[in-house]
Design a protein around this motif. Structure first.
Motif, PDB file in Angstrom:
ATOM      1  N   SER A 146       0.587  -1.439  -0.459  1.00 51.68           N
ATOM      2  CA  SER A 146       0.118   0.307  -0.346  1.00 51.68           C
ATOM      3  C   SER A 146       0.818   1.190  -0.088  1.00 51.68           C
ATOM      4  CB  SER A 146      -0.933  -0.501   1.217  1.00 51.68           C
ATOM      5  OG  SER A 146      -1.532  -0.917   1.293  1.00 51.68           O
TER       6      SER A 146
ATOM      7  N   PHE B 177       0.571   5.344   0.920  1.00 46.50           N
ATOM      8  CA  PHE B 177      -0.294   6.618   1.735  1.00 46.50           C
ATOM      9  C   PHE B 177      -0.062   8.160   2.394  1.00 46.50           C
ATOM     10  CE2 PHE B 177      -1.495   1.935   3.683  1.00 46.50           C
ATOM     11  CZ  PHE B 177      -1.712   2.092   4.145  1.00 46.50           C
TER      12      PHE B 177
ATOM     13  N   THR C  46      -3.794   8.783   4.653  1.00 49.57           N
ATOM     14  CA  THR C  46      -4.407   8.398   3.433  1.00 49.57           C
ATOM     15  C   THR C  46      -4.139   7.433   2.629  1.00 49.57           C
ATOM     16  OG1 THR C  46      -5.357  10.350   2.993  1.00 49.57           O
ATOM     17  CG2 THR C  46      -6.040   9.545   1.488  1.00 49.57           C
ATOM     18  N   VAL C  47      -4.882   6.060   2.512  1.00 52.32           N
ATOM     19  CA  VAL C  47      -4.485   5.249   0.918  1.00 52.32           C
ATOM     20  C   VAL C  47      -4.526   6.001  -0.647  1.00 52.32           C
ATOM     21  CG1 VAL C  47      -4.304   3.077   0.256  1.00 52.32           C
ATOM     22  CG2 VAL C  47      -4.884   3.483   2.464  1.00 52.32           C
TER      23      VAL C  47
END
Length: 65
Positions: A19, A21, A25-26
């Motif tokens: 992921s 970020f 916030t992704v």
């Protein structure tokens, strides 16, 4: 507005969820992946912040900023 590409690579068993970020916030996720790119086509001052790549599976979580 200059383009920027950030790369992240990780290996694990089972393969990790990767992921990207910006703060909390992704921005992008990819399950069962060994590499994930984040492309910012036109970087502007309001894109400032801490960008982190997180690799996570059932054995743990690692991140780099």
């Amino acid at each position: 507005g200059t383009p920027v590409e950030l790369g992240c690579e990780a290996e694990g068993r089972p393969p990790p969820l990767l992921s990207w970020f910006r703060g909390v916030t992704v921005l992008r996720e990819e399950p069962v992946s060994t590499g994930l790119r984040l492309v910012l086509p036109r970087v502007e001052p309001d894109h400032a912040g801490t960008y982190s790549c997180v690799a996570e599976n059932r054995h743990g979580r690692h991140n780099r900023s």
